[in-house]
Design an enzyme around this catalytic site. Structure first.
Site, PDB file in Angstrom:
ATOM      1  N   ASP A   1       0.865  -1.176   0.000  1.00 48.49           N
ATOM      2  CA  ASP A   1       0.000   0.000   0.000  1.00 48.49           C
ATOM      3  C   ASP A   1       0.901   1.225   0.000  1.00 48.49           C
ATOM      4  O   ASP A   1       2.068   1.130   0.367  1.00 48.49           O
ATOM      5  CB  ASP A   1      -0.806   0.062   1.311  1.00 48.49           C
TER       6      ASP A   1
ATOM      7  N   ASP B   1      -9.489  -6.569   2.364  1.00 52.94           N
ATOM      8  CA  ASP B   1      -8.170  -7.033   1.921  1.00 52.94           C
ATOM      9  C   ASP B   1      -7.917  -8.478   2.335  1.00 52.94           C
ATOM     10  O   ASP B   1      -6.967  -9.105   1.884  1.00 52.94           O
ATOM     11  CB  ASP B   1      -7.047  -6.164   2.532  1.00 52.94           C
TER      12      ASP B   1
ATOM     13  N   ASP C   1      -4.939  -3.578   4.941  1.00 51.84           N
ATOM     14  CA  ASP C   1      -5.411  -3.126   6.239  1.00 51.84           C
ATOM     15  C   ASP C   1      -6.907  -3.294   6.429  1.00 51.84           C
ATOM     16  O   ASP C   1      -7.373  -3.509   7.529  1.00 51.84           O
ATOM     17  CB  ASP C   1      -5.000  -1.662   6.493  1.00 51.84           C
TER      18      ASP C   1
END
Ligand code: ATP
Length: 908
Positions: free
Chosen positions: A340, A647, A643
């Site tokens: 990310d 996901d 997170d």
């Protein structure tokens, strides 16, 4: 469901109310918690009710641990041998064998204790968290510190931390499978239900241990710890983690099969020997015991487990907590890291630096979350317009973050980007703390990664209602038909103009956010996504700066050098993502693939493209799953960060799923195999480095221990087959294996990373450790040891003609060869005869010194002489042993050079 509750201090409280029957306000009244609790109240309640935790399943006591050590095949063999030797009246032999049983058990006992310690430290690092409102604001706390009466906030992916009576819910659905077995998430609301409603129908309650699937909510804690519904059912917290990895299991299997073969061979040799060799029974029996002990790598499991335990500890020190043990091995093989952006590659310390409204560009000055700063027009003068006021109001009201400034310290609670918007609103002159109360929030649509916007419905005290919106600019522009001019008038939306501005801001690496408003009907109280499709009025854009983490830039360079591709997968705008990727030093930044483009590719096309692109923008969690699958199809070993609750599938699918410990949801943490305590990309690189180190150390442990067993057993078999005297006696073999080898091998677990550990490409996905090089090394070194043992034996016999002297020299020569081999094994692929190699790590030198001292005792003290049948050696003989060691080292050094040349030239 009423019952009396016995408190910690033994007092009885009156019957517990039926919380699901009460309204939430009544529940608060019962709990004497009308307002969020203060620190003092929490302390008192914690003392009365105890921590909000289920009692842990009692860790297995020392006796159970000791018992487990005795369930070991080798122990049975040794115990059997001790009984037989004792019954033959060989008390010394029986005593030594029993001593070995004790040592073996103690070593196992201690190492398992160490491993348990490492695991329990990790468990505490992964303690569940809860978001709670207290009298001084919102906090993230350990769930264990929740008390009845606390106010808890719920978000998707949270595990409900205690039993709650809900008092706010927005599209809230909770997965209660753990309690009710019902796999569909159930709708939650704030209403009360009939007293006899079963758990699954108590929609106004949220139960501890269940998982928030969607939506948000708020509730007051009614029961904690063992008094919660889950506490009543299970009572105990299961603890099942063990230090087991595929390699360890492979080694266990290998050791078990080897033991069976060795014992069968032992019996065959014994029977054959008794029938044909004419050796006395005792000698034959001890030879077979010696062979069994020589061939079974009894010290190896201890070494491997300690190596793993140290690896787990090292990783935790580097902020990466391993949740599933097998991943320690996989980490070392990672070839692609998908990360990310926000908070992992960047600092997530945001600041609004630019705002554009109605074509006017404003610069925002200041540092971070500090309030000093202003919103200036291009001429440098503070800007002051009603439109800016309205933009600031939207930024402050459509916002859930809190920024506190007390005595020079800044504390933010909530999303850092929203905190930045709140600071911006203050700099623009909006009185966030005061005026916000004039515009209370009636309803909201919380931000989610799918929708990429947030909306709130606010109304003033005169009943005027307005919807404020903020979100990804293209998403907000789609909802707007008009824009607000500086005068306050509205005019038709200039979409092309705004798109140009967005591109310009994003190219500077700014995260762009659009703010808008939509008039609402007087007194309207509910907000639905469908109401927002059209008709909003654009207020302006803000650009936020989120600088890259310096350590991430270094870690990315390190990964590239280690042959690991780093890919950025972000929800942010493509152009912003590209600009940040360039700052971070990612490789292919020329092409950014967006979620929309991804949707148009089928799996084959994606597989063809995914290797070429390193930046993926405006992605949703489903895209992550497709990307992992595509990368794995290209034989990548993929690490993926995440997170949010959505996901979880990608985290599970990835070879190494990495959850964020700070901003990650409980669902993401539970789906992952590693949790990053600091959300920092550099910690991923550090974990990979540790993973590589652990794997090499395991390899070194195996490559060190097995040739010792190999050399000894081939020597014994050769002697038995040729009808020669054994060059080393059974008791002496026990000594070497249980004392010298274990002391030396233990140091390998502490071996630091080799300097070039991150300078070579990752090992292949299916590369097995027990093949190729390691097998070759084991066979080759076993033969060297065999040569050394027999050379020592014959040389001593030739010079002295005395068997015990010859055996003593053979043992000392073997131990000397082991010591030098230890130096060779520490650098499997590079030269060992270097200053660094010779000086080694202090622990290696310490171990070598200890082993030399032990060998001197073994050789020169009368007690050892009597027990082990040894003789004092001359200096010349000690010289022989040392030279044998040096010869082994030199031969292995030459072997390394030749092997590397050969590998470079390509085998074949
Ligand atoms: P990453 O996936 O790298 O963590 P990200 O934080 O940009 O990146 P998301 O959280 O999915 O990804 O956000 C996607 C977009 O949604 C952002 O670029 C922003 O435009 C918008 N956004 C993010 N947070 C909010 C919020 N709290 N309110 C409104 N819009 C938001």
């Amino acid at each position: 469901m009423s019952e009396s509750v016995v408190l910690k201090n033994g007092e009885c409280e009156q019957r517990e109310p039926e919380w699901h029957v009460l309204q939430s306000a009544e529940a608060r009244q019962e709990l004497k918690a009308k307002e969020p609790l203060s620190e003092d109240e929490v302390r008192q309640r914690l003392a009365r009710h105890g921590p909000n935790a289920l009692p842990e399943a009692r860790a297995k006591g020392p006796w159970a641990r000791l018992g487990r050590q005795l369930k070991n095949f080798l122990i049975y063999v040794l115990a059997g041998a001790a009984v037989i030797t004792a019954s033959l009246g060989h008390w010394v032999d029986a005593g030594v064998i029993l001593a070995v049983v004790v040592i073996q058990t103690l070593v196992g006992f201690v190492q398992e204790g160490k491993a348990e310690q490492a695991l329990s430290a990790i468990r505490h690092m992964l303690a569940p968290k809860a978001r709670v409102m207290r009298s001084d604001g919102q906090h993230q706390i350990d769930a264990a510190n929740l008390v009845p009466g606390d106010t808890v906030l719920l978000e998707p992916g949270d595990r409900v931390p205690a039993d709650l009576r809900l008092e706010k819910s927005h599209n809230l659905k909770i997965d209660e499978a753990i309690l009710t077995g019902e796999s569909e998430a159930v709708d939650k609301s704030t209403g009360s239900v009939a007293p006899d409603a079963p758990l699954g129908d108590q929609s106004g309650m949220a139960f501890s241990g269940t998982m928030v699937a969607t939506g948000t909510g708020r509730g007051v804690v009614v029961r904690t710890g063992a008094r919660t519904e889950i506490g009543r059912i299970s009572g105990l917290l299961a603890q099942t983690t063990t230090l087991k990895t595929p390699l360890l299991e492979q080694m266990d299997r290998f050791a078990r099969i080897l033991s069976i073969i060795v014992i069968a061979a032992g019996i065959a040799i014994f029977v054959g020997g008794a029938a044909f060799s004419g050796l006395p029974f005792r000698e034959l029996f001890m030879a077979v015991v010696g062979l069994t002990v020589a061939a079974i790598p009894e010290g190896l499991p201890a070494i491997l487990t300690i190596t793993l335990a140290i690896g787990v500890r090292q990783m935790a020190r580097r902020q990466a907590v391993v949740r599933r043990m097998p991943v320690i091995e996989t980490l070392g093989a990672v070839s692609v890291i998908c990360s990310d952006k926000t908070g992992t590659l960047t600092r997530n310390e945001m600041m609004v630096t630019r705002a554009v409204l109605s074509g006017v560009q404003l610069e925002v000055t200041g540092e971070g979350y500090d309030l000093d700063g202003a919103v200036n027009a291009e001429n440098g003068h503070p800007s002051d317009s009603t439109l800016l006021d309205e933009l600031a109001r939207a930024a402050a009201l459509c916002n859930d973050a809190h920024v506190h400034h007390d005595s020079g310290r800044i504390r933010i609670a909530g999303d850092p980007m929203e905190a930045a918007l709140s600071v911006f609103a203050r700099k623009a002159g909006f009185d966030v703390d005061g005026s916000a109360a004039d515009w209370p929030r009636k309803d909201e649509i919380p931000f989610d990664t799918e929708n990429r916007f947030m909306a709130t419905l606010n109304h003033d005290h005169h009943g005027h209602s307005v919807i404020y919106l903020k979100g990804a600019p293209e998403r907000i522009l789609d909802m707007c038909n008009s824009e607000v001019a500086e005068s306050g008038e509205t005019s038709e939306l200039r979409r092309d103009f705004w798109e140009r501005v967005i591109t310009e801001m994003a190219s500077d690496g700014l995260r762009v956010l659009a703010l808008a408003r939509k008039p609402a009907e007087r007194g309207s109280g509910e907000l639905a996504i469908e109401d927002l499709e059209q008709g909003a009025e654009l207020l302006g854009l803000v650009g936020l700066l989120d600088p890259p983490r310096q350590e991430a830039i270094r870690a990315i360079a390190e990964c590239h050098e280690a042959g690991i591709r780093v890919k950025m997968i972000t929800g942010d705008h493509g152009i912003t993502a590209g600009a940040i990727a360039r700052k971070l030093g990612l490789k292919n930044t020329g092409r950014v693939l967006t979620g929309k483009e991804l949707d148009q590719l089928d799996d084959d096309q994606l597989r063809d493209l995914v290797g070429e692109v390193d930046v993926f923008a405006r992605t949703s969690p489903e895209h992550k799953l497709r990307l992992v699958t595509a990368l794995q199809a290209l034989h990548g070993v993929v690490a993926m960060t995440g997170d949010g609750v959505n996901d979880a599938p990608a985290l599970k699918r990835a070879d190494v799923g990495i959850a964020m410990g700070v901003k990650g949801s409980e669902a993401a943490r539970e789906a992952s195999s590693v949790v990053l305590l600091d959300d920092n990309f550099a910690s991923i690189a550090a974990a990979v480095r540790e993973g590589r180190t652990v794997y090499t150390n395991l390899k070194k442990g195996i490559a060190f221990m097995l040739p010792i067993n190999g050399g000894e057993s081939i020597s014994l078999v050769t002697a038995l087959l040729l009808g020669l005297t054994l060059p080393i006696s059974a008791l002496q073999i026990l000594w070497v294996n249980m004392v010298s080898s274990v002391v030396l091998a233990m140091t390998l677990a502490f071996e630091p990373a080799e300097p070039d550990v991150m300078k070579h490409p990752p090992r292949g996905r299916n590369e097995s450790l027990l093949r190729g090089f390691v097998v070759w090394r084991v066979v080759f070194v076993s033969l060297l040891f065999l040569g050394g043992i027999f050379a020592a034996w014959y040389w001593a016999m030739h010079h002295h003609g005395d068997e015990s002297t010859a055996r003593t020299l053979a043992v000392n020569t073997l131990v000397a060869m082991e010591m030098f081999y230890l130096f060779a094994v520490r650098y499997l692929d590079s030269a060992s005869i270097t200053l660094r190699g010779v000086l080694g790590t202090p622990i290696v030198l310490l171990a070598v010194a200890a082993v030399i001292a032990l060998q001197l005792l073994f050789t020169y003290t009368p007690w050892f002489n009597d027990t082990f049948g040894t003789q004092a050696l001359s200096v010349e003989m000690l010289g022989f042993a040392a030279v044998s060691g040096v010869v082994v080292l030199v031969i292995l050094e030459i072997e390394t050079v030749v092997r590397r040349r050969w590998l470079r030239a390509g085998p074949g």
